[in-house]
Design a protein around this motif. Structure first.
Motif, short mmCIF file in Angstrom:
data_model
loop_
_atom_site.label_atom_id
_atom_site.label_comp_id
_atom_site.label_asym_id
_atom_site.label_seq_id
_atom_site.Cartn_x
_atom_site.Cartn_y
_atom_site.Cartn_z
N ARG A 21 0.83 -1.21 0.00
CA ARG A 21 0.00 0.00 0.00
C ARG A 21 0.86 1.26 0.00
NH1 ARG A 21 -4.52 -1.85 4.55
NH2 ARG A 21 -5.40 -3.57 3.31
N LEU A 22 1.93 1.25 0.78
CA LEU A 22 2.84 2.39 0.79
C LEU A 22 3.51 2.57 -0.58
CD1 LEU A 22 4.47 1.98 4.30
CD2 LEU A 22 3.11 3.93 3.54
N ASP A 23 3.87 1.48 -1.20
CA ASP A 23 4.48 1.56 -2.54
C ASP A 23 3.49 2.17 -3.54
OD1 ASP A 23 6.83 0.47 -1.62
OD2 ASP A 23 6.37 -1.57 -2.31
N ARG A 24 2.24 1.74 -3.44
CA ARG A 24 1.23 2.30 -4.35
C ARG A 24 0.99 3.77 -4.06
NH1 ARG A 24 -1.40 -2.68 -3.29
NH2 ARG A 24 -2.97 -1.65 -1.98
N ALA A 25 1.09 4.15 -2.79
CA ALA A 25 0.90 5.55 -2.43
C ALA A 25 1.99 6.43 -3.04
CB ALA A 25 0.89 5.71 -0.91
N ARG A 26 3.23 5.93 -3.00
CA ARG A 26 4.31 6.71 -3.61
C ARG A 26 4.11 6.85 -5.11
NH1 ARG A 26 7.69 4.25 0.55
NH2 ARG A 26 7.91 2.37 -0.71
N ALA A 27 3.71 5.76 -5.75
CA ALA A 27 3.47 5.82 -7.19
C ALA A 27 2.31 6.75 -7.51
CB ALA A 27 3.17 4.41 -7.72
N ALA A 28 1.27 6.74 -6.67
CA ALA A 28 0.13 7.62 -6.90
C ALA A 28 0.52 9.08 -6.71
CB ALA A 28 -1.01 7.25 -5.95
N ALA A 29 1.41 9.36 -5.76
CA ALA A 29 1.89 10.73 -5.57
C ALA A 29 2.64 11.21 -6.80
CB ALA A 29 2.77 10.81 -4.32
N VAL A 30 3.48 10.35 -7.34
CA VAL A 30 4.20 10.72 -8.56
C VAL A 30 3.22 11.02 -9.69
CG1 VAL A 30 5.77 9.87 -10.35
CG2 VAL A 30 6.29 9.45 -7.93
N ALA A 31 2.23 10.15 -9.85
CA ALA A 31 1.25 10.33 -10.92
C ALA A 31 0.47 11.61 -10.75
CB ALA A 31 0.30 9.14 -10.97
N ALA A 32 0.28 12.05 -9.50
CA ALA A 32 -0.46 13.28 -9.23
C ALA A 32 0.44 14.50 -9.16
CB ALA A 32 -1.23 13.13 -7.92
#
Length: 380
Positions: free
Chosen positions: A19-30
């Motif tokens: 979940r933390l990994d996905r959060a970092r990727a989502a931050a990059v995408a945003a």
């Protein structure tokens, strides 16, 4: 000055780390440099521990690049002892009274252009972070985090199944308490105790809407004495130890219904709820599920009496994304969980609602509540 911490089951470390990994990727995408996650359901989603938001700052700093850090007052740190921070790669940064925790966050982040802060972070902390972060743009973290949270993983769906089964057991016992001559409040107290007995940590809400009170969707309980022939809306739910919530509504009659139109009207509601559940599948839009229920009710002449959306997402919060409402063109995806709960409310007379929690599967839908949908006539 002590704070009580409730230690409850948490997901495995590999689930949290993903979940933390996905959060970092989502931050990059945003195009966001960091997420600042406040105590509450968002923090529980990422760390397995909700913590508490007090006057002292606690926040999980999730940079788009780099190591996450939990900034927490030293006196609150024992409450996070069960969080597997080493396995998650999360550094714990404690501070004591007299330190500047907002400066600690700013120093950790360095120069950033945009940070996203939890939607429900207290203004006390948001404004202090704004001052500490200088020219950094601040946005809501909700649009980023909800994209992660509304697609439930296998562990979350298992927890929702468990919650659904627990609240079904309470509804199965309704004949023990729902009787003419008792007040709504008395019945509600018994239901509250049963919710805990059947596996919840506590009752989050108990609605006992008898007779005309059933026409108020968010009625609570009152001192009204339940009468023979009343139609009664029972909407109940709460969290299980894993943190995931139940929410289910059934409509009962205390003996044979007093009003002659109950059976015909209730049959319309059953068809509407069934039509909405049958419409759930990957690719269908949230608004199309609302439309499926609303069309049945409108065609039968009761459109003006259906006065709320058809459903809401559910998980660590009782109400979360996705919302099943007109105007929401979000395509449904496997793993999304939400209520399907059309109602018909005739002010001054009686109301009815049927609510199940459902999960979108790869090829359709899985209802998580299995109690019968018929009007339950309780012998008196």
């Amino acid at each position: 000055m002590s704070r009580r911490s409730l230690h409850t089951p948490a997901p495995e470390a590999e689930v949290l780390r993903a979940r933390l990994d996905r959060a970092r990727a989502a931050a990059v995408a945003a195009d966001t440099d960091a997420l600042l996650i406040a105590p509450g359901s968002d923090l529980r989603y990422f760390l397995g521990q909700a913590g508490g938001s007090f006057e002292r700052l606690t926040t999980l700093v999730v940079p788009a690049e780099g190591t996450p850090a939990l900034v927490v007052p030293k006196l609150e740190a024992p409450g996070y002892a069960d969080v597997p921070t080493d396995a998650l790669g999360v550094e714990v940064l404690t501070w004591v009274d007299g330190d500047d925790p907002f400066g600690l966050v700013a120093g950790r982040l360095g120069t950033v252009g945009r940070v996203a802060i939890s939607d429900f972070a207290p203004a006390l902390h948001v404004l202090s972070l704004r001052a500490a972060l200088g020219d950094a743009e601040q946005t809501l973290a909700g649009p980023v985090v909800r994209e992660l949270r509304m697609r439930k993983d296998a562990a979350e769906i298992d927890a929702l199944r468990k919650a659904g089964a627990a609240i079904d057991r309470v509804h199965a016992r309704m004949g023990e308490w729902l009787k003419a001559g008792r007040t709504e409040a008395e019945v509600g107290a018994d239901i509250t105790a049963a919710i805990e007995e059947e596996g919840h940590t506590h009752a989050d809400f108990v609605i006992v809407g008898s007779g005309p009170n059933g026409a108020s969707p968010h009625h609570d309980v009152s001192d009204r004495v339940i009468e023979h022939g009343d139609v009664v809306v029972i909407d109940i739910g709460g969290p299980i130890p894993e943190g995931y919530n139940s929410d289910s509504t059934r409509t009962y009659a205390v003996g044979e219904p007093r009003d002659s139109d109950v059976a015909e009207t209730y049959a319309v509601l059953q068809r509407a709820q069934r039509a909405a559940v049958d419409a759930v599948r990957p690719g269908a839009t949230a608004e199309s599920i609302d439309a499926a229920a609303r069309q049945v009710i409108t065609d039968a002449g009761f459109g003006e009496y259906f006065i709320h959306r058809t459903g809401h997402g559910i998980g660590l919060d009782v109400h979360e994304e996705p919302y099943i409402v007109g105007g929401n063109a979000l395509p449904l995806e496997a793993g999304m969980a939400f209520s399907v709960e059309p109602g018909i409310y005739q002010a001054g007379r009686w109301g009815a609602r049927i609510e199940d929690i459902v999960v979108v599967t790869e090829d359709g839908v899985e209802p998580l509540n299995t109690r019968p949908h018929d009007l339950a006539v309780l012998p008196q």
